[in-house]
Scaffold this active site. Structure first.
Site: not given
Ligand code: TTP
Ligand code: MG
Length: 352
Positions: A8, A107
């Protein structure tokens, strides 16, 4: 012995922005709605770890993020660009996978059982993969490694940011032990509340739950939750290959959680996909449903079916995938139905 990885990307949308705007590296930065001096509506999509130090989080109202850190860099969303970066990342990861299953924009699950000989190997292999993503694309990611998808996924959240977390088969029980119920994969806020009301506050408690009671309350999902709490997950990494696919998408005028309206639209999209497939004279082997929520999170669910050109199977599979989504009450903005793993009816397998 199976060895599964979940990779991820770290703070993905902001990481993408950092690639083309190096000046925001190391300063608190947020991708999301326009904060309009604190009066803006809409939410934070994601933020880098510097911004997280101020308590800013995904899905938080943008106005609150502004209150927490008014001088953070606020960047508006550019999905096309993130998709482009995502494709590059996935192409690198694919090189390392035996079987490969992309689950969202940032992911993917990988079955590497045939690529490495031991868990110790897997850890070094993951380090090499992280380096390749960083060298070739320029962004950091975290990797969870375990005996199944469930444990790989949960291990990855413990690896964040920029880490690798390995959970060997014999360590699964200890890994899960002591976790709060909300940390268990598949359990969102609402499910956690219901479980708490039933007296299950920790994963250990849920592991010993009464199956009859759980299935009575949640249906087959109840049984699944007990298996998850015991670290059991037999599901396979399902290849969603890069070969040509046919898909249709629909954006609701108003975000909705009306299951009937959503199901009808899935049916309609499936029909449109079928017509296109029929024109192209193709069989398909995989059906994918994409759900984009009002907070812009995306869920991708795929299932392989027996090679077919059947019309009903598209809608039936897409609807089943919808039924299995753990959406936890969020409204849906956009739907997509796609068939892939296409094989020409003339008997020729497509490549590229
Ligand atoms: P995630 O993999 O959940 O979050 P992230 O990559 O930003 O952070 P990390 O993995 O390091 O904790 O989500 C991937 C992308 O999806 C994120 O960059 C933006 C989007 N997203 C949203 O639009 N809304 C949300 O609530 C979440 C969790 C993610
Ligand atoms: Mg992420």
């Amino acid at each position: 012995m199976r060895i599964i990885m979940l990779v991820d990307m770290d703070y993905f949308y902001v990481a993408c922005e950092e690639l083309r705007r190096p000046e925001i590296r190391g300063v608190p930065a947020i991708v999301g709605a326009d904060p309009k001096q604190g009066k803006g509506r809409g939410v934070v999509m994601t933020c880098n770890y510097k911004a997280r130090e101020y308590g800013i989080r995904s899905a938080m109202p943008i106005s609150m993020a502004y209150r927490l850190k008014p001088d953070a860099v606020f960047v508006s969303v550019d999905f096309d660009y993130y998709d482009e970066v995502s494709r590059k990342v996935m192409a690198v990861l694919r090189r390392f996978a035996g079987r490969f299953e992309q689950v969202s924009v940032d992911e993917a699950f990988m079955d590497v059982s045939d690529k490495v000989n031991s868990y110790a190997d897997a850890e070094a292999y993951a380090a090499g993969m992280k380096k390749a993503v960083l060298d070739d694309v320029g962004i950091k990611c975290s990797v969870g490694i375990g005996p199944n998808k469930l444990i790989a996924k949960m291990a990855c959240s413990k690896a964040k940011p920029d880490g690798i977390r390995l959970v060997r088969e014999e360590d699964v029980k200890a890994f899960l032990s002591g976790m709060e119920i909300i940390e268990l994969y598949g359990v969102g806020g609402k499910t956690a509340e219901k479980l708490a009301a039933m007296g299950y506050g920790t994963v250990d408690q849920l592991a010993k739950a009464n199956a009859v009671q759980m299935i009575g309350r949640f249906g087959s999902f109840g049984g699944e939750l007990i298996r998850y709490a015991n670290g059991i997950d037999d599901s396979e990494v399902t290849e969603n290959s890069e070969v040509k696919s046919i898909g249709r998408e629909f954006t609701f005028e108003k975000d909705t959680d009306d299951r009937e309206a959503i199901s009808n639209e899935i049916g309609e999209l499936s029909m449109q996909v079928y017509r296109e497939l029929d024109k192209a004279q193709e069989y398909y082997k995989t059906v994918t449903l994409k759900l984009r929520y009002s907070d812009f999170t995306e869920h991708l669910h795929s299932r392989s079916v027996r090679m077919t050109n059947d019309q009903k199977t598209i809608a039936k599979t897409a609807l089943e995938l919808y039924g299995q989504d753990s959406e936890d009450g969020r409204k849906i903005r956009k739907l997509g139905v796609r068939v892939s793993n296409l094989v020409s009816r003339k008997g020729q397998k497509r490549i590229g």
